[in-house]
Each structure stands twice: as structure tokens, then as C-alpha cells.
Design a protein around this motif. Structure first.
Motif, mmCIF file in Angstrom:
data_model
loop_
_atom_site.group_PDB
_atom_site.id
_atom_site.type_symbol
_atom_site.label_atom_id
_atom_site.label_comp_id
_atom_site.label_asym_id
_atom_site.label_seq_id
_atom_site.Cartn_x
_atom_site.Cartn_y
_atom_site.Cartn_z
ATOM 1 N N ASP A 1 54.835 49.891 48.754
ATOM 2 C CA ASP A 1 54.682 51.275 48.314
ATOM 3 C C ASP A 1 54.960 51.428 46.822
ATOM 4 O O ASP A 1 54.323 52.225 46.138
ATOM 5 C CB ASP A 1 55.660 52.191 49.066
ATOM 6 N N LYS B 1 51.334 59.146 50.600
ATOM 7 C CA LYS B 1 52.088 59.059 49.352
ATOM 8 C C LYS B 1 51.207 58.521 48.247
ATOM 9 O O LYS B 1 51.670 57.921 47.293
ATOM 10 C CB LYS B 1 53.340 58.200 49.532
ATOM 11 N N ILE C 1 58.558 60.876 55.520
ATOM 12 C CA ILE C 1 57.764 59.829 56.179
ATOM 13 C C ILE C 1 56.845 60.462 57.216
ATOM 14 O O ILE C 1 55.655 60.129 57.320
ATOM 15 C CB ILE C 1 58.691 58.781 56.847
ATOM 16 N N GLU C 2 57.370 61.415 57.970
ATOM 17 C CA GLU C 2 56.565 62.074 59.004
ATOM 18 C C GLU C 2 55.395 62.840 58.392
ATOM 19 O O GLU C 2 54.259 62.749 58.866
ATOM 20 C CB GLU C 2 57.455 63.011 59.828
ATOM 21 N N GLN D 1 53.980 62.326 55.455
ATOM 22 C CA GLN D 1 53.022 61.390 54.849
ATOM 23 C C GLN D 1 52.162 60.737 55.917
ATOM 24 O O GLN D 1 50.938 60.633 55.777
ATOM 25 C CB GLN D 1 53.777 60.319 54.062
ATOM 26 N N THR D 2 52.792 60.297 57.003
ATOM 27 C CA THR D 2 52.051 59.576 58.027
ATOM 28 C C THR D 2 51.101 60.519 58.768
ATOM 29 O O THR D 2 49.990 60.127 59.133
ATOM 30 C CB THR D 2 53.024 58.898 59.006
ATOM 31 N N LYS E 1 54.765 54.153 63.528
ATOM 32 C CA LYS E 1 55.161 53.881 62.145
ATOM 33 C C LYS E 1 56.249 54.849 61.680
ATOM 34 O O LYS E 1 57.217 54.446 61.024
ATOM 35 C CB LYS E 1 53.929 54.002 61.237
ATOM 36 N N MET E 2 56.107 56.123 62.048
ATOM 37 C CA MET E 2 57.139 57.109 61.678
ATOM 38 C C MET E 2 58.496 56.662 62.217
ATOM 39 O O MET E 2 59.505 56.715 61.518
ATOM 40 C CB MET E 2 56.819 58.481 62.301
ATOM 41 N N GLU F 1 59.695 53.264 60.356
ATOM 42 C CA GLU F 1 60.155 53.498 58.978
ATOM 43 C C GLU F 1 61.381 54.407 58.951
ATOM 44 O O GLU F 1 62.291 54.207 58.150
ATOM 45 C CB GLU F 1 59.032 54.154 58.164
ATOM 46 N N GLY F 2 61.376 55.389 59.859
ATOM 47 C CA GLY F 2 62.511 56.302 59.936
ATOM 48 C C GLY F 2 63.778 55.548 60.320
ATOM 49 O O GLY F 2 64.853 55.781 59.757
ATOM 50 N N THR G 1 65.446 53.769 57.428
ATOM 51 C CA THR G 1 66.257 54.602 56.536
ATOM 52 C C THR G 1 67.548 55.053 57.227
ATOM 53 O O THR G 1 68.580 55.235 56.587
ATOM 54 C CB THR G 1 65.419 55.772 55.957
#
Lengths: 294, 433
Positions: free
Chosen positions: A66, A244, B395-396, B398-399, B416-417, B420-421, B424
Motif C-alpha cells: 500500500d 485508498k 479498511i471497511e 475502502q474495501t 479481507k476486511m 486486515e482489521g 490492526t
């Protein structure tokens, strides 16, 4: 070097530069040092916990696809702005420099956008092109049947950002190009004309080379603008969306630090940006001072 | 001599100021809501002589939180700060920086009964064993808004908004077929269509009671029901029945300009809808899938609460405790509720507003409260508590945009959410272990 004047007084000159140095130290060096320091830590926003992680904040960025995507978009964005803003403003400057009626009026109008702040420029373009409320967006959709939805379409979003950012920079470039054109000696152009050079030849063989110090200066300034000063435009128009995809480097620094409170990574990103500015500055001084002179 | 008099005058002023304890209250309320904050503080200041609350507007929610963080790090924090729901876990984890409200109240020997607060609101700001850490202030929940005029035009009954999602989608198609640009849109995809959707269907959004029981929580919302829901919306986006309007509350103009007939937004946006809709609109409960056991459960809140900073003096804490008690009174809450559209935080304030006959004229506001009180909250519906919550929501968002743009399938997108979530969440856990 030989032109330098040496002060004989031992104290006064230092006293005179002291206020400026104090400002530079407090507002530039000290925060910059803080950023470097913070980039080596993982910390909670309240400063309760600081965990030293070495270069981990940097290495995480460098392996993050990213981040590289953001880097690529920023570079392409800066190049597109530079090329379009410089080409258009050079064209306009040449037109305004001709002996035409109302040329003073045109010149004034073309300089005006410079008075608009970058954020306001972004908001103006947002109001024209936002698919929910924009006037031009409405015309695009209903008259020309364009599927205008930059909230989900990267190409449209990128095009819109480039247009807005270039428009904002036109006035600045225009002033410099106009000044540059006016300093090209008329005698040179007349001589070429007498020798039978056409308009194209005159431009490419005489005017353009004579303009090259201005062009080079503007090239650096436009790149810096495209990279670092377009934050308000992105903030107003896309906020990094869709996905993004338009999250340029400066926007990402702000987002990760101020909104997401990931101070370590944000600090590391700003240190990387700082290095880029230093490189660009060195580049500018080296070349402007040495190469592009007559 | 003059000097002595001057000195004495200064001392007198200083003593006078000492007698009245002044505390600052940093907030992020603008416009009419900001005026109401000032009104309530003025009323408190006028109600007694010992304490003075000074409200200070500090910009957006994130600006206010950052100002508080910077002030704390510089050793000059305000006594009270308003923090939005996504900052809740960060504040809770900053144990050195905050003074929990339950502690504040007991230390100041206040007559304070935490059970007066509406359960779903109280639980959002309490530890899992029920100790309240911050004071609820402006709470809202997600509801459905619909255009009654458009319903009439499409031959639908404006007093019967759709109750289940399949009905909702049918109505949306009919609205589009009746000549609207689209059928529906939504704000806050993360808060409304994921967090509230999960609570409303009594589905876990994350493990460990949605994060209430520990930092080792994992996101688990990529279940078949949520995937089905997102697939339905995605499919309707292909035919233009669903129109995407942007993140946060940016989709509002699509509804207020009459381009779509149904919309999801916070009840806190009720005043804005009233001001901007040039048509007759209604408020309805969130739809649900009737084949999901336990649905509808109850919706969850959003908004902000008041946090108390650590390291203040005894009189300052006393002032804050008195103020918190003051704003919990039914009369003050009813005033706040009616003026701003935010929910009353106590049961008594709700009853008071009802007895005043307010909901007969404004039924929309009661829909929201009833939805919140629908059932006693479960582990899945008392709230959401995650560190780095802002990043998770980002993230949510964006996805979801990548899904709509066709870059990733619905199932892969939700996976993916979650993936990636969770990354973090682990970062946050690592920092506070």
C-alpha cells in the motif's frame, strides 16, 4: 565567493540572525528531531507507553504494498500536475505576451487564481464535480450520459484531482513565464526573423532555450507542489478514495498520524518525506546554480 | 502605598477566583448543538455558585481528541473532554490519563445511581462488569429514512415502510421503476451496515463480546448472513437501484434532493433532514432478515461521551461530578433530546418527553429509542469496543468501495476486511500488553 562581505564585528551579526535562527530552531529543527525520534518508537497517543522498535516502523512501510502504491500514485500525480500546469501556463503566457488588446486585463485575470487558497480551490472543484451535488456532474450525467462516479472510479478521481491541482498552480507558473518571456531580448527575435526563421523555429531555437532557467526553476517548484502541497485538494475532493487509490504520501502521513493516531508510522513517513525534500532541494541548487545559466 | 493597594487588589481577585472553581469542558459540537452545550453549561453555572463549567469548542471530533492528547502530554489537560465512539477504546486503554466516572462519583460521595441510564447507552461506556468509565453525552443510533411522497407516487403505502430486507429491496426496485434515479443509499457503511446490522441480528461482530472482554478480540463479521446482505446490495448497485454516495454522511444529498427514496442515517441527523427535505419523510426501524434467529435484537449507539482527565484537584473533580449529575436530570436530558435530536440518556428523560406529548408530533425520534430498547442487550448488541477502531472503519470503507468497483468479490472483500482489521487489532494489543 569573492563577492562575500566579511563583518568585522564579532557579536552584532550573530545577534542579528539570532531571532531568525531561533524561529528556525523552534519550528523546524526541533519538531524534525522529534519526528526522527518518534519514528523509532511504537507509542500510545497519550505518551504512557513508548516501546523502542528500532527501524521497524520503516521496514514495515518498505514492505507494505500500500505504501508503494501511494508512492507511485504520488509520483505520477506530481508529474501530471507539473506537465499540464507548465504546458498550459506557458501557452497562456505566450498568448498574453503578444501585442493584443486588453492584454493587461487578461494578465490580471490569469494571475487571480493565485489568491485562492489550495483548500478553497479543492472545494470549488468538489462543488462542480461531486456526483451527489455537483453542477457539472449533473450536466455530464444527464446531457452527455457519462457515467460520472469518481467516488468509485479511480481514473475519474485522478483526472479530477489533477485538473484541480493544476488549475491552482497555473497562475504561479504564468507569472514566472510571463516575466521570463519579457526578459528575452527583442533584438534576438528580430534578428532571427530577418534571417527567415518562422514562428516555430523562433520559439524552439531562441525563446525556449532562453527561458530554460525559468522552466527549470518552475519544474522543481511544481514537483514540490505536486508532491507536498496538494494535500488540501485531496482532503477536500476524494479523501484518498476510491478505496485508498488516491491516498498520496502527504495525505497518508496526516491520516495515519492525526486521525488514526499511529504516531510511530506517521513519524517514519514524515522522515521519508523530509529526505525527499532535502534531495529535491540539493538537486535544485546544484543544477540551477551550475547548469542552466548563460 | 499605591503598590500595596494594587497588590491587595490582585490578591483579592485571586481569592475571589479561588472560591469559585472553574473547569474547562472541551467539545466538538457546532451550530445549534454547540449552542445547546453552552445553554446547558450556563444553566449549570446559574444553578449554584461554587463551580463554573467553561465550554470550549475545539473543532471536529478528531481535532478535539488530538487537542486533548496534546494538552495531556503538555501537562495542561482540560477536566472534561468529549470523545467520539471510535476513540472509546483508546481512552479506556490510556489508564494513566483518565479518571473513570464511577470512581469520580464515589470519591465525591455523589448520590448517583448508574441504573438510571438506558442499558444500551450505559453498556457502551462501561467495563464488561458494568463499571461506567465515561459519561454518556450525545448518543444516537441508526435508522431508516424514507420519502413518503415518493412512496405515494410509486403506489406504495407511506404508512407501511418495509420491515424486512427482502421487502425493502422490492420497495427499492419499485421506487426506481416509478421514475426515481435510484431506490436507496446509505451513510456510514461500517457503523450502519456492519456494526448495527450485526447487533440487530444478534450476530457477533467480534469475539470476546465485541471486544468488551479483552484486547485479544478478533473480528468475525464475515459470516454467511452478512455476506448475503452485502451481495444483495452489490447486485442492486449493478442495476442502479442502490447508489453509492460516499463515506461517513456524504450520501445525504442523494436522499434530501429526492434522487433516491430510502436512506440510512443516524437519528442525530433528524434535524438536518427536517431542514433539507422538501418532501414528507418518515423514520422507520432498520430492516432485518426474518430467517435469522433472534432478529430483530436491538440497535447500538454512536456519538460521543464525556471523559475526565487524570491529575486534577479535588475541587475540580467535585465540580465535574456535580456537573455530570446535573446533566443527567430528566429535564436537562429532555431539553437536549428535543433540541438536538440525540437520544435521551436516561429512562426518566424518555418518559418525561413522552408525557409532554412530544413524540405525537415527532414520531421519528421515538422510533430510534424503541429500536434501542427493543430487547435487553446481549453480548452481541451492547456495543463495539476495538482499539484502532478508526483504522478498522477505514479498511471497511475502502474495501466496500473496491467491492462496488468490481475489484474484489463480496465474500473476498469481507474476508479481507476481517483479515486486515485483525492485523490492526493485534498492533493495538501489542502496545497495551
Amino acid at each position: 565567493m569573492s563577492k562575500q562581505y566579511e563583518f568585522k564585528a564579532p557579536v552584532l551579526p550573530y545577534l542579528l540572525v539570532l531571532p531568525q535562527m531561533a524561529i528556525v530552531f523552534v519550528f523546524f529543527f526541533w519538531p524534525a528531531a522529534q519526528a526522527v525520534l518518534q519514528s523509532f518508537y511504537l507509542q500510545d497517543p497519550f505518551g504512557g507507553r513508548m516501546i523502542f522498535v528500532g527501524f521497524q516502523n520503516y521496514s514495515k512501510l518498505l514492505v507494505d504494498p500500500d505504501y508503494w502504491q501511494s508512492f507511485t500514485v504520488s509520483t505520477v500525480f506530481a508529474l501530471c500536475i507539473t506537465i499540464s500546469a507548465m504546458a498550459i501556463s506557458l501557452f497562456l503566457a505566450i498568448q498574453a505576451n503578444k501585442k493584443i488588446r486588453f492584454s493587461a486585463f487578461y494578465k490580471t485575470m490569469l494571475v487571480w487564481p493565485y489568491a485562492v487558497s489550495t483548500l478553497v480551490a479543492g472545494v470549488i472543484w468538489l462543488f462542480m464535480f461531486n456526483p451527489n451535488v455537483g453542477v457539472i456532474a449533473y450536466v455530464l450525467k444527464h446531457t452527455f450520459h457519462v457515467n460520472w462516479q469518481y467516488l468509485l472510479n479511480f481514473n475519474q478521481a485522478f483526472l479530477l484531482l489533477t485538473m484541480a491541482a493544476s488549475w491552482k498552480q497555473l497562475a504561479y507558473n504564468f507569472v514566472f513565464f510571463l516575466a521570463g518571456l519579457q526578459s528575452v531580448p527583442a533584438t534576438l527575435i528580430e534578428a532571427a526573423e530577418i534571417d527567415g526563421a518562422g514562428a516555430g523555429t523562433r520559439f524552439w531555437k531562441i525563446i525556449f532555450p532562453m527561458l530554460s532557467p525559468t522552466t527549470f526553476y518552475l519544474l522543481v517548484m511544481n514537483l514540490v507542489y505536486g508532491f507536498f502541497e496538494t494535500f488540501p485538494i485531496v482532503h477536500a475532493i476524494t479523501q484518498g478514495a476510491p478505496g485508498k487509490s488516491t491516498g498520496i504520501l502527504v495525505y497518508k502521513v496526516w491520516r495515519d498520524g492525526v486521525i488514526n493516531l499511529d504516531l510511530g508510522s506517521s513519524a517514519a513517513q514524515s522522515v521519508i518525506l523530509m529526505l525527499m525534500v532535502i534531495l529535491l532541494t540539493v538537486f535544485q541548487f546544484r543544477f540551477i546554480e551550475r547548469r542552466v545559466t548563460y | 502605598m499605591k503598590r500595596v493597594i494594587l497588590l491587595m487588589a490582585v490578591l483579592l481577585v485571586a481569592v475571589g477566583a479561588y472560591a469559585q472553581t472553574t473547569v474547562e469542558f472541551w467539545h466538538a459540537m457546532t451550530g445549534h448543538n454547540g449552542d445547546m452545550v453552552n445553554t446547558i453549561c450556563d444553566q449549570f453555572n446559574a444553578s449554584q455558585k461554587d463551580y463554573k463549567i467553561v465550554p470550549v469548542y475545539k473543532g471536529s471530533y478528531s481535532d478535539t481528541m488530538n487537542a486533548g492528547i496534546a494538552a495531556f502530554r503538555a501537562g495542561q489537560p482540560p477536566a472534561i473532554i468529549q470523545v467520539y465512539e471510535v476513540g472509546t477504546a483508546t481512552m479506556m486503554a490510556a489508564k494513566n490519563a483518565i479518571k473513570p466516572v464511577y470512581q469520580l462519583m464515589s470519591e465525591n460521595n455523589m448520590k448517583w445511581d448508574p441504573s438510571i441510564y438506558i442499558p444500551t447507552i450505559k453498556s457502551y461506556y462501561s467495563t464488561s462488569d458494568g463499571r461506567m468509565l465515561s459519561m454518556p453525552f450525545n448518543s444516537s443510533t441508526a435508522v431508516m429514512y424514507y420519502n413518503k411522497d415518493a412512496f405515494r407516487k410509486a403506489g406504495l403505502d407511506p404508512e407501511k415502510p418495509p420491515v424486512t430486507w427482502p421487502e425493502f429491496f422490492e420497495v427499492a426496485k419499485k421506487l426506481k421503476a416509478s421514475g426515481m434515479e435510484g431506490g436507496f443509499t446509505t451513510n456510514w457503511i461500517s457503523w450502519i451496515q456492519l456494526e448495527n446490522f450485526s447487533a440487530w441480528h444478534n450476530l457477533p461482530f467480534g469475539t470476546r463480546s465485541n471486544g468488551f472482554d479483552g484486547l485479544d478480540t478478533q473480528l468475525v463479521f464475515n459470516n454467511p448472513i452478512t455476506v448475503r446482505h452485502f451481495q444483495n446490495i452489490y447486485d442492486l448497485s449493478k442495476t442502479g437501484v442502490f447508489i453509492y454516495g460516499g463515506r461517513e454522511n456524504k450520501a445525504n444529498p442523494l436522499f434530501t434532493s429526492g434522487r433516491v427514496g430510502m436512506h440510512f442515517e443516524s437519528i442525530g441527523g433528524y434535524g438536518n433532514m427536517k431542514a433539507n427535505c422538501k418532501f414528507d419523510f418518515g423514520v422507520a426501524r432498520l430492516p432485518y432478515y426474518s430467517d435469522v434467529p433472534g432478529a430483530p435484537q436491538n440497535s447500538i449507539i454512536g456519538g460521543a461521551s464525556l471523559w475526565v482527565f487524570n491529575g486534577k484537584s479535588k475541587p475540580e473533580y467535585k465540580a465535574v461530578a456535580e456537573f455530570f449529575n446535573f446533566i443527567s436530570q430528566p429535564e436537562i436530558q429532555a431539553l437536549w433530546h428535543k433540541e438536538t435530536g440525540y437520544l435521551p440518556i436516561t429512562q426518566a428523560a424518555y418518559e418525561l418527553t413522552k408525557s409532554q406529548g412530544y413524540y405525537e408530533k415527532n414520531p421519528g425520534l421515538e422510533v430510534a429509542i424503541k429500536q434501542l430498547l427493543n430487547k435487553a442487550p446481549t453480548a452481541n448488541s451492547m456495543g463495539i469496543r476495538f482499539g484502532n477502531f478508526n483504522i478498522i472503519r477505514e479498511i471497511e470503507d475502502q474495501t466496500w468501495e473496491d467491492i462496488l468497483a468490481g475489484k474484489i468479490s463480496v465474500k473476498d472483500g469481507l474476508d479481507k476486511m476481517v483479515r486486515e482489521g485483525n492485523k490492526t487489532l493485534r498492533e493495538f494489543e501489542k502496545l497495551y500488553k
